[in-house]
Scaffold this motif. Structure first.
Motif, PDB file in Angstrom:
ATOM      1  N   MET A   1       5.674 -25.139  -0.796  1.00 43.08           N
ATOM      2  CA  MET A   1       4.612 -24.670   0.098  1.00 43.08           C
ATOM      3  C   MET A   1       3.417 -24.237  -0.731  1.00 43.08           C
ATOM      4  O   MET A   1       3.549 -23.569  -1.750  1.00 43.08           O
ATOM      5  N   ALA A   2       2.223 -24.582  -0.289  1.00 41.16           N
ATOM      6  CA  ALA A   2       1.005 -24.274  -1.044  1.00 41.16           C
ATOM      7  C   ALA A   2       0.705 -22.802  -1.019  1.00 41.16           C
ATOM      8  O   ALA A   2       1.171 -22.064  -0.163  1.00 41.16           O
ATOM      9  N   LYS A   3      -0.123 -22.400  -1.952  1.00 40.74           N
ATOM     10  CA  LYS A   3      -0.465 -20.978  -2.068  1.00 40.74           C
ATOM     11  C   LYS A   3      -1.064 -20.438  -0.787  1.00 40.74           C
ATOM     12  O   LYS A   3      -0.716 -19.370  -0.302  1.00 40.74           O
ATOM     13  N   GLY A   4      -2.005 -21.178  -0.198  1.00 41.58           N
ATOM     14  CA  GLY A   4      -2.640 -20.716   1.028  1.00 41.58           C
ATOM     15  C   GLY A   4      -1.662 -20.615   2.174  1.00 41.58           C
ATOM     16  O   GLY A   4      -1.731 -19.718   2.996  1.00 41.58           O
ATOM     17  N   GLU A   5      -0.733 -21.581   2.259  1.00 39.43           N
ATOM     18  CA  GLU A   5       0.227 -21.581   3.348  1.00 39.43           C
ATOM     19  C   GLU A   5       1.185 -20.400   3.220  1.00 39.43           C
ATOM     20  O   GLU A   5       1.660 -19.861   4.201  1.00 39.43           O
ATOM     21  N   LYS A   6       1.460 -20.009   2.031  1.00 34.25           N
ATOM     22  CA  LYS A   6       2.430 -18.943   1.803  1.00 34.25           C
ATOM     23  C   LYS A   6       1.917 -17.589   2.248  1.00 34.25           C
ATOM     24  O   LYS A   6       2.658 -16.758   2.733  1.00 34.25           O
ATOM     25  N   SER A   7       0.642 -17.382   2.086  1.00 35.23           N
ATOM     26  CA  SER A   7       0.114 -16.043   2.323  1.00 35.23           C
ATOM     27  C   SER A   7      -0.158 -15.773   3.787  1.00 35.23           C
ATOM     28  O   SER A   7       0.567 -15.067   4.451  1.00 35.23           O
ATOM     29  N   GLY A   8      -1.256 -16.354   4.295  1.00 34.39           N
ATOM     30  CA  GLY A   8      -1.650 -16.030   5.658  1.00 34.39           C
ATOM     31  C   GLY A   8      -2.035 -14.593   5.795  1.00 34.39           C
ATOM     32  O   GLY A   8      -2.224 -14.075   6.886  1.00 34.39           O
ATOM     33  N   GLY A   9      -2.142 -13.866   4.681  1.00 30.00           N
ATOM     34  CA  GLY A   9      -2.553 -12.472   4.715  1.00 30.00           C
ATOM     35  C   GLY A   9      -1.436 -11.487   4.882  1.00 30.00           C
ATOM     36  O   GLY A   9      -1.660 -10.295   4.887  1.00 30.00           O
ATOM     37  N   ALA A  10      -0.188 -11.949   5.039  1.00 25.89           N
ATOM     38  CA  ALA A  10       0.899 -11.022   5.317  1.00 25.89           C
ATOM     39  C   ALA A  10       1.408 -10.379   4.040  1.00 25.89           C
ATOM     40  O   ALA A  10       1.244 -10.893   2.951  1.00 25.89           O
ATOM     41  N   GLY A  11       2.079  -9.229   4.202  1.00 27.52           N
ATOM     42  CA  GLY A  11       2.645  -8.523   3.053  1.00 27.52           C
ATOM     43  C   GLY A  11       2.045  -7.143   2.917  1.00 27.52           C
ATOM     44  O   GLY A  11       0.862  -6.946   3.150  1.00 27.52           O
ATOM     45  N   SER A  12       2.873  -6.185   2.554  1.00 27.70           N
ATOM     46  CA  SER A  12       2.421  -4.806   2.414  1.00 27.70           C
ATOM     47  C   SER A  12       2.161  -4.472   0.956  1.00 27.70           C
ATOM     48  O   SER A  12       2.743  -5.081   0.059  1.00 27.70           O
ATOM     49  N   SER A  13       1.300  -3.509   0.731  1.00 24.18           N
ATOM     50  CA  SER A  13       1.001  -3.065  -0.620  1.00 24.18           C
ATOM     51  C   SER A  13       0.794  -1.555  -0.615  1.00 24.18           C
ATOM     52  O   SER A  13       0.374  -0.985   0.388  1.00 24.18           O
ATOM     53  N   PHE A  14       1.092  -0.938  -1.733  1.00 26.92           N
ATOM     54  CA  PHE A  14       0.944   0.509  -1.849  1.00 26.92           C
ATOM     55  C   PHE A  14      -0.514   0.849  -2.149  1.00 26.92           C
ATOM     56  O   PHE A  14      -1.111   0.282  -3.069  1.00 26.92           O
ATOM     57  N   ASP A  15      -1.093   1.761  -1.359  1.00 28.17           N
ATOM     58  CA  ASP A  15      -2.486   2.157  -1.543  1.00 28.17           C
ATOM     59  C   ASP A  15      -2.541   3.387  -2.443  1.00 28.17           C
ATOM     60  O   ASP A  15      -2.288   4.506  -1.995  1.00 28.17           O
ATOM     61  N   LEU A  16      -2.861   3.185  -3.692  1.00 30.94           N
ATOM     62  CA  LEU A  16      -2.927   4.279  -4.654  1.00 30.94           C
ATOM     63  C   LEU A  16      -4.057   5.246  -4.324  1.00 30.94           C
ATOM     64  O   LEU A  16      -3.922   6.461  -4.517  1.00 30.94           O
ATOM     65  N   ALA A  17      -5.174   4.731  -3.825  1.00 28.63           N
ATOM     66  CA  ALA A  17      -6.330   5.581  -3.555  1.00 28.63           C
ATOM     67  C   ALA A  17      -6.016   6.661  -2.526  1.00 28.63           C
ATOM     68  O   ALA A  17      -6.418   7.816  -2.683  1.00 28.63           O
ATOM     69  N   THR A  18      -5.297   6.304  -1.463  1.00 28.41           N
ATOM     70  CA  THR A  18      -4.953   7.286  -0.431  1.00 28.41           C
ATOM     71  C   THR A  18      -4.084   8.393  -1.002  1.00 28.41           C
ATOM     72  O   THR A  18      -4.349   9.583  -0.792  1.00 28.41           O
ATOM     73  N   THR A  19      -3.046   8.006  -1.730  1.00 27.24           N
ATOM     74  CA  THR A  19      -2.145   8.994  -2.326  1.00 27.24           C
ATOM     75  C   THR A  19      -2.874   9.849  -3.347  1.00 27.24           C
ATOM     76  O   THR A  19      -2.741  11.084  -3.364  1.00 27.24           O
ATOM     77  N   LEU A  20      -3.640   9.202  -4.214  1.00 26.67           N
ATOM     78  CA  LEU A  20      -4.355   9.919  -5.264  1.00 26.67           C
ATOM     79  C   LEU A  20      -5.359  10.902  -4.677  1.00 26.67           C
ATOM     80  O   LEU A  20      -5.475  12.046  -5.135  1.00 26.67           O
ATOM     81  N   GLY A  21      -6.085  10.479  -3.663  1.00 20.80           N
ATOM     82  CA  GLY A  21      -7.075  11.354  -3.037  1.00 20.80           C
ATOM     83  C   GLY A  21      -6.443  12.580  -2.410  1.00 20.80           C
ATOM     84  O   GLY A  21      -6.938  13.703  -2.572  1.00 20.80           O
ATOM     85  N   LEU A  22      -5.334  12.376  -1.693  1.00 19.29           N
ATOM     86  CA  LEU A  22      -4.664  13.496  -1.030  1.00 19.29           C
ATOM     87  C   LEU A  22      -4.082  14.465  -2.060  1.00 19.29           C
ATOM     88  O   LEU A  22      -4.246  15.690  -1.941  1.00 19.29           O
ATOM     89  N   VAL A  23      -3.419  13.920  -3.075  1.00 17.92           N
ATOM     90  CA  VAL A  23      -2.804  14.769  -4.104  1.00 17.92           C
ATOM     91  C   VAL A  23      -3.872  15.545  -4.875  1.00 17.92           C
ATOM     92  O   VAL A  23      -3.743  16.753  -5.095  1.00 17.92           O
ATOM     93  N   LEU A  24      -4.932  14.868  -5.269  1.00 22.60           N
ATOM     94  CA  LEU A  24      -5.991  15.541  -6.023  1.00 22.60           C
ATOM     95  C   LEU A  24      -6.662  16.625  -5.192  1.00 22.60           C
ATOM     96  O   LEU A  24      -6.998  17.697  -5.709  1.00 22.60           O
TER      97      LEU A  24
END
Length: 292
Positions: A1-24
């Protein structure tokens, strides 16, 4: 399956900025309370016991309890059940990569134009994005182009309204919290004035008067307002990708040239992101201009 077909934008990622901002934010406030910085002959001191001065159950009841109560009056109970989902969106968001959406659309547009719309069935079934997949299924099923466009736009309108209500929930919280902090201040001042003849009661009354304002400002400016803005950022990312899907699906259904579809979609991207597509050699073109 091609790279574009595989993604479609799905998948979760950890947002470091949110955690860092709250902790700081919390760390800086705590340090300001417990640390005495050198000034003149004064020594650097750390006094953890100072934190006890900023804990007041009465103030918590007034600010937190009052804010939650006001939100209960303002919104259905179901909104509170969505809070865990909103927290996940803030800290572990679904990744919406506009460039990958464009790649996927182009990869599907090529066989659709050469071999016919029915030839893309397997590729469409592999797309993880439900909106993207369902929209292309409408095209494969031979639904009229105007009806497909109307259905996609209606779904985007509904999504926009849902997300706006979620952001409004936290925006209201950011206005209620300082208001109840002020109510706590008034309660403390009233008790203070009624206890001027009792020295032992003055300090607790003054404590409530001041700490409630602190609690209200903390909730508004480090919890509610940032959460509302973060949801807006997430919404904008998702909306851009879904608008790209709408334009791409319409181009595929119309039988447009894949290169033309790609160029048209890239125009929807911010200029910096559009330029990287050209630099990466995606789509076979040179540098492309996106919206500013």
């Amino acid at each position: 399956m091609a790279k574009g077909e595989k993604s479609g934008g799905a998948g979760s990622s950890f947002d470091l900025a949110t955690t860092l901002g709250l902790v700081l934010g919390v760390v800086f406030i705590v340090l300001a309370i417990i640390v005495t910085f050198p000034k003149g002959d004064q020594k650097f001191e750390v006094t953890p016991g100072n934190l006890e001065n900023f804990f007041d159950p009465s103030s918590i009841m007034i600010v937190l309890g009052g804010t939650v109560s006001a939100l209960l009056v303002s919104y259905p109970l179901s909104f509170f059940g969505q809070i865990p989902k909103h927290i996940k969106v803030a800290f572990m968001p679904t990744k919406f990569d506009a460039k990958e959406y464009i790649q996927t659309i182009v990869e599907i547009a090529k066989p659709a134009r050469v071999d016919g719309i029915l030839s893309i069935q397997d590729k469409v079934d592999a797309i993880p994005d439900t909106f993207f997949r369902n929209s292309l299924h409408l095209v494969i099923d031979g639904i009229d182009a105007e009806k497909v466009k109307a259905m996609m736009e209606s779904e985007l309108d509904y999504m926009d309204e849902r997300h706006a209500q979620a952001r409004g929930f936290y925006a209201k919280g950011s206005s209620y919290a300082p208001a109840f902090g002020m109510i706590g201040t008034l309660v403390g001042l009233i008790n203070l004035l009624k206890s001027l003849d009792n020295a032992d009661a003055i300090a607790p009354a003054m404590s409530v008067a001041l700490i409630t304002t602190l609690y209200g400002s903390f909730l508004a400016n480090l919890i509610f307002a940032p959460m509302s803005n973060k949801l807006k950022v997430r919404h904008d990312e998702e909306m851009l990708c879904k608008m790209i899907v709408c334009e791409g699906v319409q181009g595929i259904q119309a039988g447009d040239n894949p290169r033309f579809i790609e160029e048209k979609l890239i125009q929807m991207l911010p200029a910096k992101i559009a330029a990287t597509m050209g630099e990466d050699g995606e789509g076979g073109g040179g540098k492309k201009k996106g919206k500013k």
